[in-house]
Design an enzyme around this catalytic site. Structure first.
Site, PDB file in Angstrom:
ATOM      1  N   ARG A  44       1.130  -1.315  -0.122  1.00  0.00           N
ATOM      2  CA  ARG A  44       0.046  -0.217   0.008  1.00  0.00           C
ATOM      3  C   ARG A  44       0.881   0.778  -0.183  1.00  0.00           C
ATOM      4  O   ARG A  44       2.114   1.209   0.741  1.00  0.00           O
ATOM      5  CB  ARG A  44      -0.702   0.305   0.807  1.00  0.00           C
ATOM      6  N   GLU A  80      -3.315   7.724  -4.398  1.00  0.00           N
ATOM      7  CA  GLU A  80      -3.726   6.860  -5.656  1.00  0.00           C
ATOM      8  C   GLU A  80      -4.605   7.876  -6.574  1.00  0.00           C
ATOM      9  O   GLU A  80      -5.071   7.392  -7.894  1.00  0.00           O
ATOM     10  CB  GLU A  80      -4.356   5.787  -5.574  1.00  0.00           C
ATOM     11  N   HIS A 123      -1.298   0.143  -9.721  1.00  0.00           N
ATOM     12  CA  HIS A 123      -1.989  -0.824  -9.031  1.00  0.00           C
ATOM     13  C   HIS A 123      -2.948  -2.385  -9.713  1.00  0.00           C
ATOM     14  O   HIS A 123      -3.875  -2.633  -9.728  1.00  0.00           O
ATOM     15  CB  HIS A 123      -3.663  -0.345  -7.862  1.00  0.00           C
TER      16      HIS A 123
HETATM   17  P1  NAI Z   1      -0.963 -11.406   5.216  1.00  0.00           P
HETATM   18  O1  NAI Z   1      -1.733 -10.826   5.911  1.00  0.00           O
HETATM   19  O2  NAI Z   1      -0.906 -12.087   4.751  1.00  0.00           O
HETATM   20  O3  NAI Z   1       1.029 -10.611   5.179  1.00  0.00           O
HETATM   21  C1  NAI Z   1       0.721  -9.127   6.032  1.00  0.00           C
HETATM   22  C2  NAI Z   1       2.512 -10.051   7.149  1.00  0.00           C
HETATM   23  O4  NAI Z   1       2.699  -8.884   7.400  1.00  0.00           O
HETATM   24  C3  NAI Z   1       2.251 -11.113   7.840  1.00  0.00           C
HETATM   25  O5  NAI Z   1       2.802 -12.539   8.194  1.00  0.00           O
HETATM   26  C4  NAI Z   1       2.194 -10.156   9.385  1.00  0.00           C
HETATM   27  O6  NAI Z   1       2.619 -10.555  10.125  1.00  0.00           O
HETATM   28  C5  NAI Z   1       3.167  -8.931   8.987  1.00  0.00           C
HETATM   29  N1  NAI Z   1       3.042  -8.260   9.267  1.00  0.00           N
HETATM   30  C6  NAI Z   1       2.371  -6.557   9.747  1.00  0.00           C
HETATM   31  N2  NAI Z   1       2.433  -5.697  10.818  1.00  0.00           N
HETATM   32  C7  NAI Z   1       3.708  -6.504  10.640  1.00  0.00           C
HETATM   33  C8  NAI Z   1       5.072  -5.087  11.156  1.00  0.00           C
HETATM   34  N3  NAI Z   1       4.503  -4.123  11.552  1.00  0.00           N
HETATM   35  N4  NAI Z   1       6.435  -5.586  10.898  1.00  0.00           N
HETATM   36  C9  NAI Z   1       6.319  -6.760  10.096  1.00  0.00           C
HETATM   37  N5  NAI Z   1       5.495  -7.637   9.687  1.00  0.00           N
HETATM   38  C10 NAI Z   1       4.211  -6.674   9.855  1.00  0.00           C
HETATM   39  O7  NAI Z   1      -1.188  -9.992   3.883  1.00  0.00           O
HETATM   40  P2  NAI Z   1      -0.515 -11.112   2.073  1.00  0.00           P
HETATM   41  O8  NAI Z   1      -1.718 -11.416   1.277  1.00  0.00           O
HETATM   42  O9  NAI Z   1       0.697 -11.463   1.944  1.00  0.00           O
HETATM   43  O10 NAI Z   1      -1.434  -9.009   1.566  1.00  0.00           O
HETATM   44  C11 NAI Z   1      -0.234  -7.967   2.204  1.00  0.00           C
HETATM   45  C12 NAI Z   1      -0.639  -6.679   1.468  1.00  0.00           C
HETATM   46  O11 NAI Z   1      -1.081  -6.441   0.395  1.00  0.00           O
HETATM   47  C13 NAI Z   1      -2.131  -6.665   1.871  1.00  0.00           C
HETATM   48  O12 NAI Z   1      -2.315  -6.362   3.179  1.00  0.00           O
HETATM   49  C14 NAI Z   1      -2.174  -5.486   0.631  1.00  0.00           C
HETATM   50  O13 NAI Z   1      -1.857  -4.402   1.322  1.00  0.00           O
HETATM   51  C15 NAI Z   1      -1.629  -6.155   0.181  1.00  0.00           C
HETATM   52  N6  NAI Z   1      -2.032  -5.870  -1.325  1.00  0.00           N
HETATM   53  C16 NAI Z   1      -1.513  -5.046  -2.746  1.00  0.00           C
HETATM   54  C17 NAI Z   1      -1.834  -6.070  -3.842  1.00  0.00           C
HETATM   55  C18 NAI Z   1      -1.714  -5.276  -5.099  1.00  0.00           C
HETATM   56  O14 NAI Z   1      -2.751  -5.611  -6.128  1.00  0.00           O
HETATM   57  N7  NAI Z   1      -0.555  -3.904  -5.407  1.00  0.00           N
HETATM   58  C19 NAI Z   1      -3.176  -7.193  -3.950  1.00  0.00           C
HETATM   59  C20 NAI Z   1      -2.742  -7.795  -3.008  1.00  0.00           C
HETATM   60  C21 NAI Z   1      -2.733  -7.607  -1.228  1.00  0.00           C
END
Ligand code: NAI
Length: 326
Positions: free
Chosen positions: A239, A268, A288
């Site tokens: 993000r 965005e 995006h």
């Molecule tokens: P997820 O929930 O599987 O993984 C997020 C990880 O970040 C978790 O392992 C969590 O423990 C860790 N985390 C959270 N806060 C933290 C911190 N302060 N320090 C260290 N680690 C921390 O999420 P996923 O599916 O991997 O997606 C990640 C992000 O990617 C989503 O939240 C979304 O914002 C973004 N995204 C972007 C897309 C795009 O098209 N550009 C599409 C899908 C997701």
């Protein structure tokens, strides 16, 4: 039966692309479908909505939601849900659901599209050949094998990035996550570091895969950038708000990064606010689209329908799709 139940519900779909309309129309003939985002401008028109199905550009802030007195269910077809005011929804008994995984690997694949485009100068090379110049001058790239990639946030997407980097490109993969999982590290060939500072210090390439939360907003700022290696490559497909844009712009201008590749930026919906960033050299920005493949869109709609059908049937959403607020 479902159709009968649905007739009593007012259902709105926003941010539906032309080639997605057919699916929604067939499945929910009475639904109101729009390509627009849900925003302050159109909130009055949909004030009878009971079910709202959106994507990430819709603004589901308390201010906009407050006019939707009948709203019972929100489905965001995305994984991230930082565009939804969860506290407001909880207070008003609005169920919030999302699509936790429509193929996390597609975002990881886009990370490598951005990375290779940057370090192998694909866009610059293409520009030359488009001008009928077939010369390698200025296009020397950087190899990935043996380089250290630091992954911040080793969740579903981060894990695929680790897999591709370690197994495919034979890179050294280091990671930082609040909740390390040693089984994942073993399976995907990376190791966790105890602090972010170590990751900043050791990485040739840094890629961000965190959710946007108050605790992660502007994690990448003047101070953290100063801890990174000179000439580091920074990639963000998570993000825009994870990076403090003005600090990033200053660091790019000062020559800190060899490349910056972004699929997400702050503001965005009003990209001119970060226009300076758009015009800098060695910066690649995609709008995006990391998630946006034929396969993932099909899955987003399939899961959204599963959520809606379950809700219409028994007023419930399968637990794996419910967003539990912060
Ligand atoms: P997820 O929930 O599987 O993984 C997020 C990880 O970040 C978790 O392992 C969590 O423990 C860790 N985390 C959270 N806060 C933290 C911190 N302060 N320090 C260290 N680690 C921390 O999420 P996923 O599916 O991997 O997606 C990640 C992000 O990617 C989503 O939240 C979304 O914002 C973004 N995204 C972007 C897309 C795009 O098209 N550009 C599409 C899908 C997701």
């Amino acid at each position: 039966m479902l159709y009968h139940l649905f007739m009593k519900r007012k259902m709105y779909f926003f941010e539906v692309k032309d080639d997605e309309r057919e699916f929604v129309r067939k499945k929910y003939p009475e639904a109101i479908i729009s390509s627009d985002v849900f925003s302050e401008k159109n909130k009055e028109k949909v004030k009878d909505a009971e079910i709202l199905c959106v994507m990430v550009h819709s603004d589901l802030s308390a201010k906009n939601l407050s006019s939707l007195k009948n709203l019972k269910l929100i489905i965001t077809r995305s994984t991230g849900y930082d565009h939804i005011d969860l506290a407001y929804c909880r207070e008003h008994n609005i169920l919030v659901s999302h699509v936790p995984d429509y193929g996390s690997y597609v975002i990881a694949e886009h990370v490598f599209a951005l990375l290779l485009s940057s370090v192998r100068k694909i866009l610059e090379g293409e520009k030359k050949t488009a001008e009928h110049i077939f010369k390698e001058d200025g296009l020397r790239g950087m190899a990935l094998k043996g380089k250290t990639i630091g992954i911040i946030g080793l969740g579903k997407i981060g894990a695929h990035v680790a897999r591709i980097a370690s197994r495919g490109f034979l890179m050294r993969v280091i990671a930082y996550d609040l909740h390390p999982r040693e089984d994942l590290a073993r399976d995907y060939g990376f190791h966790y570091l105890e602090t972010l500072d170590e990751l900043y210090r050791e990485s040739d390439i840094i890629t961000l895969h965190l959710p946007l939360l108050p605790s992660t907003r502007h994690l990448i700022n003047q101070e953290s950038i100063a801890k990174m290696k000179d000439g580091v490559v920074l990639i963000n497909t998570s993000r825009g708000g994870i990076i403090q844009t003005f600090d990033l712009v200053e660091a790019i201008k000062a020559g800190k990064f060899s490349h910056v590749a972004l699929d997400v930026v702050e503001h965005e919906d009003n990209i001119t606010e970060v226009s300076e960033l758009l015009d800098l050299p060695n910066v690649i920005i995609t709008p995006h689209i990391a998630y946006y493949t034929r396969e993932s869109v099909e899955k987003m709609y399939a899961i959204s329908s599963e959520i809606i059908d379950s809700f219409l049937r028994n007023g419930e959403v399968p637990s794996q799709y419910i967003v539990f607020g912060d």
